[in-house]
Design an enzyme around this catalytic site. Structure first.
Site, mmCIF file in Angstrom:
data_model
loop_
_atom_site.group_PDB
_atom_site.id
_atom_site.type_symbol
_atom_site.label_atom_id
_atom_site.label_comp_id
_atom_site.label_asym_id
_atom_site.label_seq_id
_atom_site.Cartn_x
_atom_site.Cartn_y
_atom_site.Cartn_z
ATOM 1 N N SER A 63 0.804 -1.214 0.000
ATOM 2 C CA SER A 63 0.000 0.000 0.000
ATOM 3 C C SER A 63 0.843 1.274 0.000
ATOM 4 O O SER A 63 1.921 1.329 0.602
ATOM 5 C CB SER A 63 -0.910 0.013 1.240
ATOM 6 O OG SER A 63 -1.608 1.233 1.359
ATOM 7 N N TYR A 86 -2.121 5.332 -4.387
ATOM 8 C CA TYR A 86 -3.201 6.298 -4.209
ATOM 9 C C TYR A 86 -2.738 7.609 -4.839
ATOM 10 O O TYR A 86 -1.598 8.030 -4.631
ATOM 11 C CB TYR A 86 -3.516 6.531 -2.732
ATOM 12 C CG TYR A 86 -4.394 5.476 -2.107
ATOM 13 C CD1 TYR A 86 -5.650 5.202 -2.635
ATOM 14 C CD2 TYR A 86 -3.982 4.772 -0.978
ATOM 15 C CE1 TYR A 86 -6.457 4.230 -2.062
ATOM 16 C CE2 TYR A 86 -4.788 3.816 -0.399
ATOM 17 C CZ TYR A 86 -6.029 3.550 -0.954
ATOM 18 O OH TYR A 86 -6.837 2.601 -0.385
ATOM 19 N N THR A 94 -5.267 2.448 -7.398
ATOM 20 C CA THR A 94 -6.610 2.355 -6.819
ATOM 21 C C THR A 94 -7.399 3.611 -7.161
ATOM 22 O O THR A 94 -6.992 4.722 -6.825
ATOM 23 C CB THR A 94 -6.544 2.178 -5.296
ATOM 24 O OG1 THR A 94 -5.865 0.945 -4.992
ATOM 25 C CG2 THR A 94 -7.932 2.132 -4.684
ATOM 26 N N LYS A 132 -7.326 -0.740 -9.958
ATOM 27 C CA LYS A 132 -8.097 -1.398 -8.896
ATOM 28 C C LYS A 132 -9.317 -0.548 -8.516
ATOM 29 O O LYS A 132 -9.191 0.645 -8.277
ATOM 30 C CB LYS A 132 -7.225 -1.614 -7.654
ATOM 31 C CG LYS A 132 -7.920 -2.353 -6.522
ATOM 32 C CD LYS A 132 -6.948 -2.598 -5.371
ATOM 33 C CE LYS A 132 -7.582 -3.427 -4.267
ATOM 34 N NZ LYS A 132 -8.596 -2.674 -3.519
ATOM 35 N N HIS A 165 -13.726 -2.448 -2.900
ATOM 36 C CA HIS A 165 -12.907 -2.039 -1.750
ATOM 37 C C HIS A 165 -13.367 -2.742 -0.471
ATOM 38 O O HIS A 165 -13.237 -2.209 0.641
ATOM 39 C CB HIS A 165 -12.963 -0.516 -1.570
ATOM 40 C CG HIS A 165 -11.647 0.087 -1.157
ATOM 41 N ND1 HIS A 165 -10.838 0.784 -2.023
ATOM 42 C CD2 HIS A 165 -10.997 0.099 0.032
ATOM 43 C CE1 HIS A 165 -9.755 1.214 -1.384
ATOM 44 N NE2 HIS A 165 -9.827 0.796 -0.142
#
Length: 358
Positions: free
Chosen positions: A117, A140, A166, A230, A254
């Site tokens: 992440s 992100y 994402t 994603k 999610h």
């Protein structure tokens, strides 16, 4: 209250991933447990994710010769022993002191892969060094293109071999008060949102920094490694992303943590598979709890499957050992389901009629 000791070996009553759940809960504080388990809104999507899995029946095809069967898969030039990928989860040092390094080591030791992440609580360099193989980096969007590209280059320079962008959570903030020793250590300091009287905090604040299709096009032009998108649920969005040069789609809601009330990911998987089959890889995420779920997702069109909360239950219970055991349990369940259904390998699952969706 004294912290319960981490498991040094799997407890005798742990036979499935979900059996780790009570062990994890009793080792985490109430706030951390709530942060991990909760969905958004009323939890409608989280509940629906599981309900749809349960409504898909297995269709065994006996008398098939499955001797020498396997779960091997190749993705983006890497070979893995199975199609179970550790999904990107933020702030893993909330759940165990070894955090993301423990998850990465365990995932790789079990022949799999991990997506790390943007909100990892350890440095990207430390995590990939612990893994001993190229991992994937989950992105992100940052405040602007320049800061986003700096973050991507940081990951690529550290050896990450794919970018998983994402898109269904355009503004991601911690829904928990983080302890002083846990933070998103790989990110730059956030840019404060301008305070304009009468402006919408959503449209003129949060969403002002959110990415659009033009940003996706720009990102595709900046990198040469595989780009995975994603958070796609609509088949038209999947087709558009592939037309812009994306290498894979993650069909995901999610895990019910963003917009409540959306369809279960598994409901949309077959339609998206029909729309982009053969044009890009399809990964699946949201609600996977065991190896039978993995089988069902593969049978309905996925090339690989991502797991989230279950491996964190293992991490919170026993660190790397717990994560490795969760992956091993799911792989064993997948193999048993394949054997009893008559599918010798992953391609056979995709080509056969092994599930019945009501």
């Amino acid at each position: 209250m004294m912290h319960r000791a981490y498991l040094k070996s799997p407890a005798a009553d742990i036979q499935t991933a979900i059996d780790y759940l009570p062990y994890a809960e009793e080792r985490l504080g109430k706030d951390v447990w709530q942060y991990l388990q909760s969905g958004s809104g009323q939890g409608l999507t989280s509940t629906r994710n599981r309900k749809v899995f349960e409504e898909v029946s297995l269709m065994p095809r006996p008398l098939a010769d499955v001797r020498g069967g396997n779960t091997h898969i190749e993705l983006f030039g890497q070979s893995f022993g199975h199609p179970i990928i550790l999904a990107p989860l933020a702030y893993q040092r909330l759940f165990h002191p070894d955090g993301e390094t423990a998850s990465a080591m365990a995932g790789v030791a079990q022949g799999g892969q991990m997506a790390v992440s943007s909100l990892a609580s350890q440095s990207l360099e430390t995590i990939i060094e612990a893994a001993g193989q190229p991992l994937w980096f989950q992105l992100y969007w940052q405040a602007d293109r320049e800061s986003t590209l700096r973050l991507v280059k940081k990951a690529l320079n550290a050896g990450y071999s794919a970018v998983m962008f994402t898109v269904d959570a355009p503004v991601k903030q911690a829904a928990i008060a983080l302890p002083k020793d846990v933070s998103a250590v790989n990110l730059e300091a956030p840019i404060a949102l301008a305070d304009a009287t009468g402006a919408s905090i959503v449209f003129d604040g949060w969403m002002k920094q959110a990415p659009g299709w033009d940003d996706l096009m720009w990102l595709r032009e900046q990198i040469t490694v595989p780009l995975i998108i994603k958070g796609i649920l609509h088949p038209a969005d999947a087709e558009r992303a592939v037309s812009l040069g994306c290498d894979a789609i993650v069909v995901s809601n999610h895990g019910g943590r963003v917009l409540d009330g959306v369809p279960a990911s598994l409901q949309l998987l077959p339609e998206i598979s029909r729309a982009i089959s053969g044009k890009a890889k399809i990964l699946f995420d949201s609600g996977v709890r065991n190896g039978q779920d993995v089988f069902k997702a593969l049978a309905l069109g996925a090339d690989a499957v991502m797991i989230g909360r279950p491996y964190i239950w293992g991490l919170a219970s026993g660190g790397a050992l717990g994560v490795a055991h969760v992956v091993r349990l799911m792989r064993d369940e997948l193999e048993m389901t394949m054997a009893l259904s008559g599918a010798k390998n992953l391609q056979a699952i995709k080509n056969g009629s092994y599930v019945y969706q009501t």
